[in-house]
Design a protein around this motif. Structure first.
Motif, short mmCIF file in Angstrom:
data_model
loop_
_atom_site.label_atom_id
_atom_site.label_comp_id
_atom_site.label_asym_id
_atom_site.label_seq_id
_atom_site.Cartn_x
_atom_site.Cartn_y
_atom_site.Cartn_z
N SER A 144 -69.24 -43.59 7.68
CA SER A 144 -70.19 -44.25 8.57
C SER A 144 -71.02 -43.24 9.36
O SER A 144 -72.25 -43.36 9.45
N VAL A 145 -70.36 -42.25 9.92
CA VAL A 145 -71.07 -41.24 10.72
C VAL A 145 -72.03 -40.45 9.83
O VAL A 145 -73.17 -40.16 10.22
N GLU A 146 -71.59 -40.10 8.62
CA GLU A 146 -72.46 -39.37 7.70
C GLU A 146 -73.70 -40.19 7.34
O GLU A 146 -74.82 -39.66 7.29
N VAL A 147 -73.52 -41.49 7.11
CA VAL A 147 -74.64 -42.36 6.75
C VAL A 147 -75.61 -42.49 7.92
O VAL A 147 -76.84 -42.45 7.73
N ILE A 148 -75.09 -42.63 9.14
CA ILE A 148 -75.95 -42.74 10.32
C ILE A 148 -76.76 -41.47 10.51
O ILE A 148 -77.96 -41.51 10.79
N GLN A 149 -76.11 -40.32 10.38
CA GLN A 149 -76.83 -39.05 10.49
C GLN A 149 -77.97 -38.97 9.48
O GLN A 149 -79.09 -38.59 9.81
N ARG A 150 -77.66 -39.34 8.26
CA ARG A 150 -78.64 -39.23 7.18
C ARG A 150 -79.80 -40.21 7.34
O ARG A 150 -80.97 -39.84 7.22
N ASP A 151 -79.48 -41.47 7.64
CA ASP A 151 -80.50 -42.52 7.63
C ASP A 151 -81.31 -42.61 8.92
O ASP A 151 -82.43 -43.14 8.91
N TYR A 152 -80.76 -42.09 10.03
CA TYR A 152 -81.46 -42.25 11.32
C TYR A 152 -81.75 -40.93 12.01
O TYR A 152 -82.14 -40.91 13.18
N ASP A 153 -81.56 -39.84 11.28
CA ASP A 153 -81.94 -38.51 11.77
C ASP A 153 -81.33 -38.23 13.15
O ASP A 153 -82.03 -37.88 14.10
N LEU A 154 -80.02 -38.39 13.25
CA LEU A 154 -79.32 -38.16 14.51
C LEU A 154 -78.37 -36.97 14.36
O LEU A 154 -77.93 -36.64 13.25
N SER A 155 -78.07 -36.34 15.47
CA SER A 155 -77.05 -35.30 15.47
C SER A 155 -75.69 -35.94 15.22
O SER A 155 -75.53 -37.16 15.33
N TYR A 156 -74.71 -35.09 14.88
CA TYR A 156 -73.36 -35.63 14.66
C TYR A 156 -72.85 -36.34 15.90
O TYR A 156 -72.28 -37.43 15.82
N GLU A 157 -73.07 -35.75 17.07
CA GLU A 157 -72.57 -36.34 18.31
C GLU A 157 -73.19 -37.71 18.56
O GLU A 157 -72.49 -38.66 18.93
N ASN A 158 -74.52 -37.83 18.37
CA ASN A 158 -75.17 -39.12 18.60
C ASN A 158 -74.82 -40.14 17.52
O ASN A 158 -74.70 -41.33 17.81
N ALA A 159 -74.65 -39.66 16.29
CA ALA A 159 -74.23 -40.57 15.22
C ALA A 159 -72.85 -41.13 15.51
O ALA A 159 -72.58 -42.32 15.30
#
Length: 202
Positions: free
Chosen positions: A126-141
């Motif tokens: 989930s965190v990896e997908v959020i980082q990829r799809d929404y251009d967020l840092s790991y912490e924000n994802a």
């Protein structure tokens, strides 16, 4: 020479998982498992040291079944929203397994980091997908995942305990609104201030 096992560990766990899914964890006793297998309790304790070991393997098997649901989300767009939908679907179709995985007391869990570690591949994915799809840092994802997982968990808990039912469209709407609201908050840079308790209110 130890006695030859009448059933494999996998066969015993499969039947134990069936009992847990149908009747709940409290019904998963050695006697009940032996009845379902059509034998005494001896073959169970030939394959396993004790029932605690059986329960540990049942939890792993239940998590594996849950991860079958979350893997389906990879065929959808957006992926992360569908992960939430699949989690709620799991609660709907396997309420007792949902309660086993997510609604049993875990003395070692003191904060969300402990919970996150127990979620298996679903959390990392989930965190990896959020980082990829929404251009967020790991912490924000991870922050976005945390807030949306809590929301999704609550819906699943209401369903799994029979307290409340939601239609498919309603679930989609709730998850979408929460996700968009939290994403906008994080993108604005105000998420940290909203999750910090003001000193005067502590």
């Amino acid at each position: 020479m130890p006695p030859k096992a009448k059933f494999t560990r996998e066969e015993i766990v499969e039947k134990a998982l069936d009992i847990a899914a149908e009747k709940g964890l409290k019904s998963l006793t050695a006697r009940e498992l032996g009845t379902v297998l059509g034998c005494s309790t001896r073959p169970i304790f030939t394959a396993f040291k004790n029932m605690d070991e059986v329960l540990l393997e049942v939890r792993k098997a239940a998590l594996g079944k849950f991860e079958e649901y979350t893997r389906r989300a990879m065929d959808f767009t957006p992926v992360y929203k569908e992960l939430g939908v699949q989690m709620v679907l799991f609660a709907t179709e396997h309420p007792k397994l949902y309660r086993l995985l997510f609604m049993t007391e875990k003395p070692e869990a003191e904060n969300f980091d402990d919970v996150f570690r127990n979620l298996g591949d679903m959390a990392t994915l989930s965190v990896e997908v959020i980082q990829r799809d929404y251009d967020l840092s790991y912490e924000n994802a991870r922050l976005l995942f945390k807030h949306n997982w809590i929301q999704t968990y609550a819906i699943g808990a209401l369903i799994a305990t029979g307290v409340c039912r939601f239609g498919a469209d309603e679930i989609q709407d709730i998850l979408s609104r929460e996700f968009v609201a939290m994403l906008m908050l994080i993108k604005s840079g105000k998420a940290e201030s909203c999750t910090t308790i003001p000193e005067k209110n502590k």
